[in-house]
Design a protein around this motif. Structure first.
Motif, short mmCIF file in Angstrom:
data_model
loop_
_atom_site.label_atom_id
_atom_site.label_comp_id
_atom_site.label_asym_id
_atom_site.label_seq_id
_atom_site.Cartn_x
_atom_site.Cartn_y
_atom_site.Cartn_z
N VAL A 1 52.88 15.41 -49.43
CA VAL A 1 51.70 15.72 -50.24
C VAL A 1 50.50 15.99 -49.34
N ARG A 2 50.31 15.17 -48.30
CA ARG A 2 49.20 15.39 -47.37
C ARG A 2 49.30 16.75 -46.69
N ALA A 3 50.51 17.10 -46.25
CA ALA A 3 50.70 18.38 -45.55
C ALA A 3 50.32 19.54 -46.47
N ALA A 4 50.74 19.47 -47.71
CA ALA A 4 50.42 20.53 -48.66
C ALA A 4 48.93 20.52 -49.01
N ALA A 5 48.35 19.34 -49.17
CA ALA A 5 46.94 19.24 -49.53
C ALA A 5 46.03 19.74 -48.41
N ASP A 6 46.46 19.57 -47.18
CA ASP A 6 45.64 19.98 -46.03
C ASP A 6 45.46 21.49 -45.94
N LEU B 1 53.39 25.24 -50.66
CA LEU B 1 54.85 25.23 -50.54
C LEU B 1 55.30 25.52 -49.12
N ARG B 2 54.61 26.44 -48.45
CA ARG B 2 54.94 26.74 -47.05
C ARG B 2 54.72 25.51 -46.16
N GLN C 1 57.59 23.73 -44.00
CA GLN C 1 57.45 23.60 -42.55
C GLN C 1 57.88 22.19 -42.11
N LEU C 2 57.54 21.18 -42.91
CA LEU C 2 57.99 19.82 -42.61
C LEU C 2 59.51 19.73 -42.61
N GLU D 1 50.62 14.90 -58.28
CA GLU D 1 49.41 14.84 -57.46
C GLU D 1 49.07 16.22 -56.89
N MET D 2 50.07 16.92 -56.37
CA MET D 2 49.82 18.25 -55.81
C MET D 2 49.36 19.23 -56.88
#
Length: 162
Positions: free
Chosen positions: A68-73, A89-90, A94-95, A136-137
């Motif tokens: 969630v953090r990676a997408a939110a960033d 989504l990208r 990537q993760l 959340e996203m």
């Protein structure tokens, strides 16, 4: 010996559990193996976690929170809804590409939990956290792009999140 706060030890133990399971599978993740991988005595494990089940739940929680953090960033509402969704989504994908072993661990963990008496709740908690992360996203994207939740395509495409 330097005193390490319990929260830091918990984090280290979760990271060690990921490494053990990524290398040798969920079945290899004994409390001894996890403590050894973390470079801690077994008593540290039992000080930080009531059970291996608790650690595995924390592992799933941390992984979803990281996704969630990676997408939110990378939210870019100024680029519009579609670009923002694609970017999120990208970032998630990537993760997956950077650490496929971690994702394999989560899939294996689900299967083991569903087949092991007493661990069924772990799979349920894991997927409840996935749904909460999805929700959340969607909410973050909706807020960032100033989209009303009623009638929004985001809520239509992911009804399982609600």
């Amino acid at each position: 010996m330097v005193r390490i706060p319990a929260e830091e030890r918990r984090r280290q133990l979760v990271a060690a559990a990921f490494r053990v399971m990524a290398a040798d599978g969920v079945g290899a993740a004994t409390t001894r193996a996890i403590a050894a991988e973390a470079g801690m005595p077994l008593s540290s494990f039992h000080y930080c976690f009531r059970s291996k089940n608790e650690l595995l739940g924390e592992l799933a929680e941390q992984m979803v929170a990281r996704e969630v953090r990676a997408a939110a960033d990378v939210l870019t509402p100024e680029d519009g809804l579609e670009v923002t969704i694609r970017g999120a989504l990208r970032a998630y994908w990537q993760l997956v590409e950077e650490a496929p072993g971690e994702h394999q661990v989560l899939y294996e963990l689900t299967q083991v939990a569903l087949r092991t008496p007493g661990l069924e709740d772990l799979a349920q908690r894991q997927y409840a956290r996935y749904q909460a992360g999805c929700r959340e996203m969607i909410e973050r994207i909706g807020v960032a792009c100033e989209v009303e939740s009623s009638g929004c395509c985001l809520w239509t495409y992911w009804p399982g999140c609600w």
